[in-house]
Design a protein around this motif. Structure first.
Motif, mmCIF file in Angstrom:
data_model
loop_
_atom_site.group_PDB
_atom_site.id
_atom_site.type_symbol
_atom_site.label_atom_id
_atom_site.label_comp_id
_atom_site.label_asym_id
_atom_site.label_seq_id
_atom_site.Cartn_x
_atom_site.Cartn_y
_atom_site.Cartn_z
ATOM 1 N N UNK A 172 1.441 -1.492 -0.141
ATOM 2 C CA UNK A 172 -0.284 -0.398 0.031
ATOM 3 C C UNK A 172 0.505 1.061 0.218
ATOM 4 N N UNK A 173 1.766 1.236 -0.005
ATOM 5 C CA UNK A 173 3.026 2.406 0.092
ATOM 6 C C UNK A 173 3.527 2.946 -1.100
ATOM 7 N N UNK A 174 2.484 4.269 -1.155
ATOM 8 C CA UNK A 174 2.820 4.698 -2.901
ATOM 9 C C UNK A 174 3.634 6.025 -3.006
ATOM 10 N N UNK A 175 3.930 6.191 -4.015
ATOM 11 C CA UNK A 175 4.443 7.156 -4.475
ATOM 12 C C UNK A 175 4.104 7.775 -5.858
ATOM 13 N N UNK A 176 4.322 9.141 -5.708
ATOM 14 C CA UNK A 176 3.523 10.419 -6.551
ATOM 15 C C UNK A 176 4.225 10.336 -8.154
ATOM 16 N N UNK A 177 4.054 10.283 -9.426
ATOM 17 C CA UNK A 177 5.117 10.082 -10.742
ATOM 18 C C UNK A 177 6.145 11.031 -10.385
ATOM 19 N N UNK A 178 5.873 12.200 -10.500
ATOM 20 C CA UNK A 178 6.809 13.776 -10.092
ATOM 21 C C UNK A 178 7.863 13.466 -8.768
ATOM 22 N N UNK A 179 7.049 12.390 -7.723
ATOM 23 C CA UNK A 179 8.377 11.871 -6.426
ATOM 24 C C UNK A 179 9.729 11.179 -6.927
ATOM 25 N N UNK A 180 8.342 9.657 -7.812
ATOM 26 C CA UNK A 180 8.974 9.063 -8.308
ATOM 27 C C UNK A 180 10.409 9.566 -9.340
ATOM 28 N N UNK A 181 9.582 10.537 -10.135
ATOM 29 C CA UNK A 181 10.935 10.984 -11.141
ATOM 30 C C UNK A 181 12.388 11.306 -10.597
ATOM 31 N N UNK A 182 11.624 12.408 -10.121
ATOM 32 C CA UNK A 182 12.780 12.996 -9.000
ATOM 33 C C UNK A 182 13.785 12.088 -7.934
ATOM 34 N N UNK A 183 13.148 11.280 -7.241
ATOM 35 C CA UNK A 183 14.175 10.882 -6.396
ATOM 36 C C UNK A 183 14.921 9.370 -6.998
ATOM 37 N N UNK A 184 14.447 9.501 -8.532
ATOM 38 C CA UNK A 184 14.834 8.108 -9.543
ATOM 39 C C UNK A 184 16.758 9.117 -10.674
ATOM 40 N N UNK A 185 16.138 10.224 -10.468
ATOM 41 C CA UNK A 185 17.120 11.228 -10.598
ATOM 42 C C UNK A 185 16.694 11.476 -12.132
ATOM 43 N N UNK A 186 15.078 10.619 -12.840
ATOM 44 C CA UNK A 186 15.181 10.626 -14.212
ATOM 45 C C UNK A 186 13.970 12.703 -14.585
ATOM 46 N N UNK A 187 13.979 12.096 -15.582
ATOM 47 C CA UNK A 187 13.215 13.480 -16.421
ATOM 48 C C UNK A 187 11.426 12.413 -16.380
ATOM 49 N N UNK A 188 10.612 13.644 -15.952
ATOM 50 C CA UNK A 188 9.052 12.515 -16.343
ATOM 51 C C UNK A 188 8.595 12.573 -17.427
ATOM 52 N N UNK A 189 9.679 13.197 -18.975
ATOM 53 C CA UNK A 189 9.160 12.162 -19.738
ATOM 54 C C UNK A 189 9.550 10.862 -19.863
ATOM 55 N N UNK A 190 11.174 10.839 -19.507
ATOM 56 C CA UNK A 190 12.127 9.169 -18.779
ATOM 57 C C UNK A 190 11.001 8.370 -18.687
ATOM 58 N N UNK A 191 9.914 8.969 -17.175
ATOM 59 C CA UNK A 191 9.355 8.498 -17.076
ATOM 60 C C UNK A 191 8.143 7.859 -17.099
ATOM 61 N N UNK A 192 7.366 9.175 -18.140
ATOM 62 C CA UNK A 192 5.760 8.587 -18.912
ATOM 63 C C UNK A 192 7.052 7.777 -20.432
ATOM 64 N N UNK A 193 7.651 7.865 -20.604
ATOM 65 C CA UNK A 193 8.389 6.447 -21.194
ATOM 66 C C UNK A 193 8.488 4.932 -21.411
ATOM 67 N N UNK A 194 9.219 5.067 -20.064
ATOM 68 C CA UNK A 194 9.519 3.687 -18.916
ATOM 69 C C UNK A 194 7.887 2.880 -18.944
ATOM 70 N N UNK A 195 6.430 3.961 -19.151
ATOM 71 C CA UNK A 195 5.394 3.478 -18.117
ATOM 72 C C UNK A 195 5.070 3.099 -20.238
ATOM 73 N N UNK A 196 5.167 3.635 -20.837
ATOM 74 C CA UNK A 196 5.090 3.205 -22.155
ATOM 75 C C UNK A 196 5.094 2.643 -22.731
ATOM 76 N N UNK A 197 6.389 2.022 -22.613
ATOM 77 C CA UNK A 197 7.151 0.560 -22.956
ATOM 78 C C UNK A 197 6.396 -0.559 -22.305
ATOM 79 N N UNK A 198 6.360 -0.288 -21.036
ATOM 80 C CA UNK A 198 5.268 -1.567 -19.826
ATOM 81 C C UNK A 198 6.747 -1.683 -19.363
ATOM 82 N N UNK A 199 7.646 -1.174 -18.981
ATOM 83 C CA UNK A 199 8.989 -1.489 -18.071
ATOM 84 C C UNK A 199 8.393 -0.993 -16.763
ATOM 85 N N UNK A 200 7.419 -0.083 -16.130
ATOM 86 C CA UNK A 200 7.287 -0.200 -14.691
ATOM 87 C C UNK A 200 5.450 0.245 -15.151
#
Length: 108
Positions: free
Chosen positions: A21-49
């Motif tokens: 049940x622990x969750x993190x928002x997309x912007x917090x996840x991108x910031x914590x991972x050191x990636x852009x929001x666009x890269x996070x969207x791309x990873x989701x689109x590719x089905x990697x996360x």
């Protein structure tokens, strides 16, 4: 592709397994991972996360940990992200099989 994260990206599972049940928002996840929001969207689109809900903007702690493992493989070993996702899937499967084997040995 990846900016250096100001804080080491790691989701701690101290004290037990990650709680689903622990969750993190997309912007917090991108910031914590050191990636852009666009890269996070791309990873989701590719089905990697995957977000918690299709088209959603929240991710589980387990997904954050998966992303961290993928990015470490990418950064440390120069594995492309699709290959890193495959490696993480195989490592997760191996860990589950080893746990099952240990449990079966302890029962018998």
């Amino acid at each position: 592709m990846r900016a250096q994260s100001p804080v080491p990206f790691r989701v701690s599972s101290e004290g037990g397994p990650l709680r689903a049940e622990m969750q993190i928002t997309d912007s917090d996840l991108a910031r914590a991972a050191g990636i852009s929001a666009a890269t996070l969207v791309r990873l989701v689109h590719l089905g990697l996360i995957e977000p918690v809900a299709p088209g959603g903007s929240e991710f589980t702690a387990a997904t954050a940990e998966r992303l961290g493992r993928m990015l470490r493989l990418h950064d440390d070993l120069e594995v492309n992200l699709i290959g890193a996702a495959i490696i993480v899937d195989l490592l997760d499967r191996l860990e589950r099989l080893e746990a099952d084997l240990t449990r079966l040995r302890d029962q018998g």
